[in-house]
Design an enzyme around this catalytic site. Structure first.
Site, PDB file in Angstrom:
ATOM      1  N   ASP A  18      42.482  43.638  45.558  1.00 52.36           N
ATOM      2  CA  ASP A  18      43.558  43.219  44.678  1.00 52.36           C
ATOM      3  C   ASP A  18      44.866  43.772  45.246  1.00 52.36           C
ATOM      4  OD1 ASP A  18      44.876  42.291  42.339  1.00 52.36           O
ATOM      5  OD2 ASP A  18      44.748  44.292  41.480  1.00 52.36           O
TER       6      ASP A  18
ATOM      7  N   GLU B 196      56.795  45.715  31.129  1.00 53.38           N
ATOM      8  CA  GLU B 196      57.656  45.580  29.957  1.00 53.38           C
ATOM      9  C   GLU B 196      58.570  46.791  29.794  1.00 53.38           C
ATOM     10  OE1 GLU B 196      55.139  44.505  26.584  1.00 53.38           O
ATOM     11  OE2 GLU B 196      55.738  42.436  26.992  1.00 53.38           O
TER      12      GLU B 196
ATOM     13  N   GLY C  61      46.959  37.481  41.892  1.00 58.60           N
ATOM     14  CA  GLY C  61      47.535  36.461  41.019  1.00 58.60           C
ATOM     15  C   GLY C  61      49.022  36.300  41.221  1.00 58.60           C
TER      16      GLY C  61
ATOM     17  N   ASN D  14      41.030  42.046  35.402  1.00 59.35           N
ATOM     18  CA  ASN D  14      40.940  40.768  36.100  1.00 59.35           C
ATOM     19  C   ASN D  14      40.221  40.884  37.438  1.00 59.35           C
ATOM     20  OD1 ASN D  14      43.037  42.313  37.152  1.00 59.35           O
ATOM     21  ND2 ASN D  14      44.159  40.532  37.858  1.00 59.35           N
ATOM     22  N   ASP D  15      39.881  42.101  37.859  1.00 64.36           N
ATOM     23  CA  ASP D  15      39.141  42.297  39.112  1.00 64.36           C
ATOM     24  C   ASP D  15      37.643  42.494  38.872  1.00 64.36           C
ATOM     25  OD1 ASP D  15      41.571  42.308  40.591  1.00 64.36           O
ATOM     26  OD2 ASP D  15      41.899  44.378  39.946  1.00 64.36           O
TER      27      ASP D  15
END
Length: 1151
Positions: free
Chosen positions: A402, A519, A696, A842-843
């Site tokens: 990633d 954020e 991504g 997500n990995d």
């Protein structure tokens, strides 16, 4: 997509229609109806596998499912049933030892699980019953109970939040024990409930239990007097999960909806699929060969027995009984065949499985003990979740990594922003042009700014479009300061004229709580330009503008971020009554939703920032009329009240609202590279591994990171297969895809010079390096073309191109696509060993898919760590994990496997040869005690110590010369050529043992008194030579001597001698036949026996000694000597360090 993938992974059902009804506080609703308590499971947690009653049968069943254990069970039963030459003890005792050790290990692990279950189930919690607060055990909580939880306590079950001590009806939660995320998450109470829960009359209708942590749909019906019930929607923001902790909130009250084994935590408690290493597959292949040898020996001896008997008359001293004469001839032949199988069955090494398991289990501690893996920042070291794959770390060919949080630090810092195409960069005023930055537009726009109104609109968007919470640090909460990100010192901001003094001192102590570091970086960026987010109070968001005026906005709706939309939005209402929609997200998800004439002036800025390696987000807004908002509000409320397909309906509303927006600008946030990322990548590529980056992020950002890491170099020619290249040329995408694949294949594969002989793996093509770039959309076309033949052809072309490139970059990847890439390479020709490394949820899919999964203990939570095989704090630790630990583990276990087959062949070949001299009578050559103890005691400990401590090359040399990793690639030490060498060596030694002793026995009167040695003396001499030879052979192979090696090698030989004296020197009452009574002592009284033992040991080992002395050094040893030749102080130049170092040197740990 990630949620659906996780749901499918855990067996969830998206279309679940069944629901449950829960009565809050066990009150009937409506009040005039009879209350029939529904039946739900209690709150007991059971993570254990066994009980006292089922442990024995269940454990035995599981163990005998292994082929090796089942085989030895059959052999043992044959010995019991059939009249075999050896006692059932000879195979039963080793089998019993193996089964017992495994059962004790599994039983202990299960006892620990029972103990943990008791602690959880007996934990005391507060429950509200009839307005009274009572304490009870967690296991006794029932669905519908109202539970009170105080700060820092753990939620005992899954609760719907009804009441919070905070004025705004929120509470903060950490879910580190569930998904590992340590940041605070905000949860909300159900709106408009009674302040006194004693008078609450309500029911909850929600979905049946399912394991997805991020999904929950339900609704609450609130009954007041005789009116129609009020309906409130319930979602994940209202659900408090068992195992999570309450933070920064004094206390909350919630109603239990899922208890015990139906909680999401319990439903997620399941093991990962079993991964098998290449060594295990080699062991199984070798076992088949030795099984064939065993059957062949038994067939040969059975056949020759009946041939011999047909040529010789029956002896008078061995006449057949009447029963034997009446026995069917074929049945007798089959029985004899089984007897020979039993006699020779020790050629199959049952104890090897135990030794391999112990080697893997104990060897894994070296990784956890390694002080080089300790990270002072998080105060943690490496973690081993499975020890079955230690040797696989030395066989990796492909690494899938990633980007964010793995190659980079996931430590976000606001760099600059763009408003209407004008660049605003925060920095030192002396480096700017009169306080303004160069824009991405025409030259005449230099030193220009966007209008003040647009600036303020953009900064308001940054202050309002997020889920950040403000926390003020107090002396009472000093222990929690490390969990928040303190606001940086306010610096000068160019172009916006921010004054240092605009903040009051108390506000400088504020901290931010958010689920994403992005954020926080954006909110801090807005602060630098004069807009400060003050917090959320009772659905009102407050910001402090440049003029030090407080602006208040009513938060109407939050359209949450999800990985499919790749954007999030908020609807707010200003004091003047204007309703605004603010949206931020990836450029690919924002640009299609805004007016296209505004895109170009922002696109150049975004692409330039991405090229520089920054993470970019685009910001847009939209004015909503009263009618538009009313419709959106009604649609959102309706979608949130549905139980079935709620996510799909919400997505449709989100997409409908987020259209025709106005693009304001974009932001650039920097995510710095991990420490030593470039050096680590260079070393791994030097070791012959091909590195693929799966991310991504957008292509430009990822490409810049690849250049920074050294994966792409200046002379690397990039082959790009993205939507941009597919749309060039004015042809259809399918045709363009076909042409590009053929063009790249010709360039990278067909026109590439051939790989030099002798190189195991070539990661760099001579003359020209190629890098390949593909995005998610293009990958989908490659993997799922419209026609099946094309799809198969595209996959083959794609793989061949990638395999001839130095590095591959896959950008805009969904989590499922990451796993598809790994699976595609894993199942390609040659079945290369793959490794996936990542730090986020997500990995997880690619970590589970690869042969070896590595989790990074990063800032995106610990879900990757929980699902990985190994976890390390930083990417730089991967270098030592593979090049040092992986290399050594593989060499050790490969030698262990070959050595076990060799020593068992040496052991059983003399037994086979003996049958030719005893009329194939199945007479054993060795005593039953020797048969039993050979693999368990006499030869097991030296090879175990070798397999744990051996360092044929120093760790420093392995790390310095990464190319040494290539010498063991492709399972090099367990190939058939080496296997045949060890087999031939075993046959040679077996022949030397047997015929050398037979030559001695040509004159059997070996004692001074003329007493003749018998067959047990013959077997004992053979066995003595055998034990000493195989042990000294291992000593010759040892390159790294420690006191432990000395102790077990010489101690094993001493134990054999002691045992032989002890076993033969005492009359044992439980033995019917004591065959070795004083045999060993008498044998050693003969000078001839001493001479033969010493000569045969030397003769057996002479070829090995000559081979070591005379052959030219090559391979790792040669490189080691070469590397140390010029350095007299190097660890290889002196024998003394190798003799005195202990196993603590390997892990740099003092034991």
């Amino acid at each position: 997509m990630l949620r659906r993938r996780l749901n499918r992974l855990f067996g969830g059902d998206e279309g679940r229609v069944h629901s449950r009804t829960i009565y809050v506080g066990h009150k009937s609703c409506p009040p005039n109806e009879a209350y029939i308590p529904p039946k739900f499971c209690d709150n007991r947690i059971v993570s254990s596998k066994y009980t006292v009653w089922n442990f024995l049968p269940k454990n035995l069943f599981e163990q005998f499912r292994r082929i090796a254990n089942f085989y030895f069970l059959i052999i043992f039963l044959v010995q019991v049933i059939v009249d075999t030459p050896t006692s059932p003890v000879t195979s039963g005792l080793p089998l019993f030892f193996v089964i017992t050790v495994t059962a004790v290990k599994q039983g202990y692990e299960d006892w620990l699980r029972h103990k943990a279950d008791r602690e959880v189930n007996e934990y005391r919690v507060s429950v509200l019953e009839d307005g009274r607060r009572i304490r009870k055990m967690s296991a006794k909580i029932k669905v519908g109970d109202i539970v009170e939880v105080e700060e820092d306590e753990t939620f005992p079950c899954d609760l719907i939040l009804l009441q919070s001590s905070r004025d705004d009806g929120t509470c903060f939660v950490t879910t580190a024990s569930l998904d590992g995320e340590s940041n605070h998450k905000t949860h909300y109470t159900v709106a408009d409930l009674e302040s006194d829960l004693q008078y609450l009359s309500a029911t909850i209708e929600c979905e049946q239990p399912q394991p997805d942590l991020y999904k929950f749909v339900g609704r609450m019906h609130i009954y007041r007097n005789s009116q129609e019930p009020d309906v409130r929607s319930l979602g994940p923001e209202n659900l408090l999960l068992k195992g999570a902790n309450l933070k920064n909130t004094q206390k909350i009250c919630g109603v239990a909806v899922y208890t015990g084994m139906e909680t999401k935590m319990a439903l997620n408690y399941q093991g990962k699929s079993q991964k098998r290493s290449a060594v295990e597959k080699s062991i199984n292949a070798f076992l088949l060969v030795y099984l064939f040898i065993l059957v062949s020996k038994a067939l040969v001896c059975t056949t020759l027995k009946y041939v011999w008997q047909s040529k010789h008359d029956e002896t008078w001293y061995n006449e057949k009984t009447q029963k034997e004469k009446e026995t069917n001839q074929y049945l007798k032949m089959f029985t004899d065949f089984l007897s020979f199988m039993v006699l020779f069955n020790f050629i199959i090494p049952v104890s090897m499985y135990v030794t391999v398991e112990m080697q893997k289990f104990l060897g894994s501690f070296f990784i956890t003990w390694d002080k080089d893996f300790f990270d002072p920042e998080i105060q943690e070291g490496a973690l081993v979740n499975t020890s079955d794959l230690n040797e696989e770390l030395g066989q990796v060919e492909y690494i899938f990594t990633d980007k964010t949080g793995t190659l980079t630090q996931n430590n976000m810092e606001f760099i600059e922003c763009c408003i209407d195409g004008f660049q605003y960069k925060h920095g030192d005023g002396s480096s700017e042009l009169d306080g303004f930055c160069v824009t991405d537009g025409p030259v005449n726009k230099i030193q220009q700014k966007a209008g003040r109104e647009r600036e303020e609109l953009f900064l308001r968007a940054l202050c309002l479009c997020h889920t950040v919470q403000v926390k003020e640090s107090t002396k009472q909460r000093q222990d929690q300061i490390d969990q928040i990100d303190q606001i940086d010192q306010i610096d000068q901001v160019d172009g916006l004229g921010l004054d240092h003094e605009f903040l009051d001192p108390p506000q400088k102590e504020m901290g931010f709580i958010a689920s994403s570091p992005d954020e926080i970086a954006l909110v801090k960026g807005a602060m630098r330009y004069g807009f400060t987010f003050l917090g959320l109070e009772s659905k009102n968001m407050k910001i402090l503008n440049r003029n030090k005026d407080v602006e208040t906005y009513e938060l109407l709706h939050v359209l949450n971020f999800d990985p499919v939309r790749r954007r999030m939005s908020v609807m707010v209402k200003s004091k003047t009554g204007d309703i605004l929609l603010f949206c931020k997200g990836a450029d690919s998800s924002i640009f299609p939703q805004v007016r296209q004439e505004e895109v170009e002036r922002i696109r150049m800025h975004v692409e330039r920032n991405a090229t520089e390696g920054y993470r970019t987000l685009c910001v847009a807004y939209k004015h909503l009329s009263a009618q538009e908002y009313a419709r959106a509000d009604a649609d959102l409320r309706e979608a949130r009240l549905t139980l079935q397909d709620r996510e799909e309906k919400l997505m449709a509303v989100y997409n409908r609202v987020e259209t025709d927006m106005i693009l304001i600008g974009a932001t650039a946030v920097e995510d710095q590279l991990q420490d030593e990322a470039a050096q680590t990548m260079e070393a791994l590529q030097g070791a012959g591994m091909k590195i693929w980056v799966l991310t991504g992020d957008k292509m430009e950002t990822a490409k810049s990171t690849c250049y920074a890491c050294g994966l792409f170099k200046k002379n690397t020619e990039l082959l790009e297969l993205t939507l941009r290249t597919l749309e060039d040329g004015g042809r259809s995408r399918e045709e363009r895809l076909h042409d590009l694949l053929l063009e790249y294949h010709k360039k990278a594969v067909q026109d590439a010079p051939p790989v030099k002989l002798g190189i195991t793996r070539s990661w760099s093509v001579a003359g020209q390096d190629y890098g390949f770039i593909i995005d998610g959309a293009s990958l989908s076309m490659v993997l799922s073309s419209s026609s099946e033949p094309n799809s198969r052809r595209y996959k083959n072309l794609f793989l061949q191109i990638c395999q001839n490139c130095t590095s591959v970059l896959c950008c805009r990847m969904a989590p499922l696509q990451k796993a598809q890439i790994v699976k595609l390479v894993k199942n390609s020709k040659g079945n290369p060993i793959t490794l996936s490394i990542g730090d986020g949820a997500n990995d997880v899919s690619m970590i589970l898919e690869a042969h070896v999964g590595i989790g990074i203990k990063g800032k995106e939570g610990r879900q990757a760590v929980k699902n990985s095989d190994y976890a390390i704090p930083k990417l730089k630790h991967l270098k030592k994990l593979l090049l040092a630990h992986g290399h050594l583990y593989y060499v050790r276990i490969a030698h262990l496997v070959q050595y076990f087959f060799y020593k068992n062949l040496c052991f059983i070949l003399p037994q086979f040869l003996y049958q030719f001299f005893c009329g194939y009578s199945q007479q054993p050559l060795y005593d039953a005690a020797y048969l039993t103890m050979y693999n368990i005691c006499f030869t097991s400990m030296p090879i175990l110590a070798y397999s744990l401590l051996e360092q044929h090359i120093c760790i420093e040399v392995l790390l310095e010369h990464s190319t040494l990793y290539r010498d063991i690639a492709k399972n090099a030490m367990l190939r058939w050529k080496l296997f045949l060498y060890w087999t031939a060596l075993g046959i040679f030694h077996g022949l030397v043992f047997f015929f050398g002793v037979r030559f001695l026995f040509s004159n059997p009167a070996l004692q001074d008194n003329g007493q003749v040695f018998g067959n047990w003396s013959y077997g004992t001499i053979v066995f003595t030579v055998l034990v000493f030879t195989v042990t000294l052979k291992l000593a010759l192979d040892t390159r790294h001597w420690t006191w432990i090696n000395h102790f077990v090698i010489w101690g094993s030989l001493a134990f054999y001698v002691f045992f032989s004296f002890f076993w033969g020197g005492i009359i044992w009452p439980f033995l019917k036949h004591q065959r070795l009574y004083f045999v060993f002592a008498n044998m050693l009284s003969s000078v001839s026996a001493w001479l033969v033992i010493i000569l045969l040991i030397l003769l057996s080992l002479l070829p090995e000694i000559l081979l070591v002395v005379l052959r030219k050094p090559r391979g790792p040893h040669a490189r080691q000597k070469k590397s140390s030749a010029g350095d007299p102080q190097s660890p290889q130049s002196s024998a003394r360090p190798l003799l005195t170092r202990t196993f603590s040197d390997e892990s740099n740990t003092v034991i």
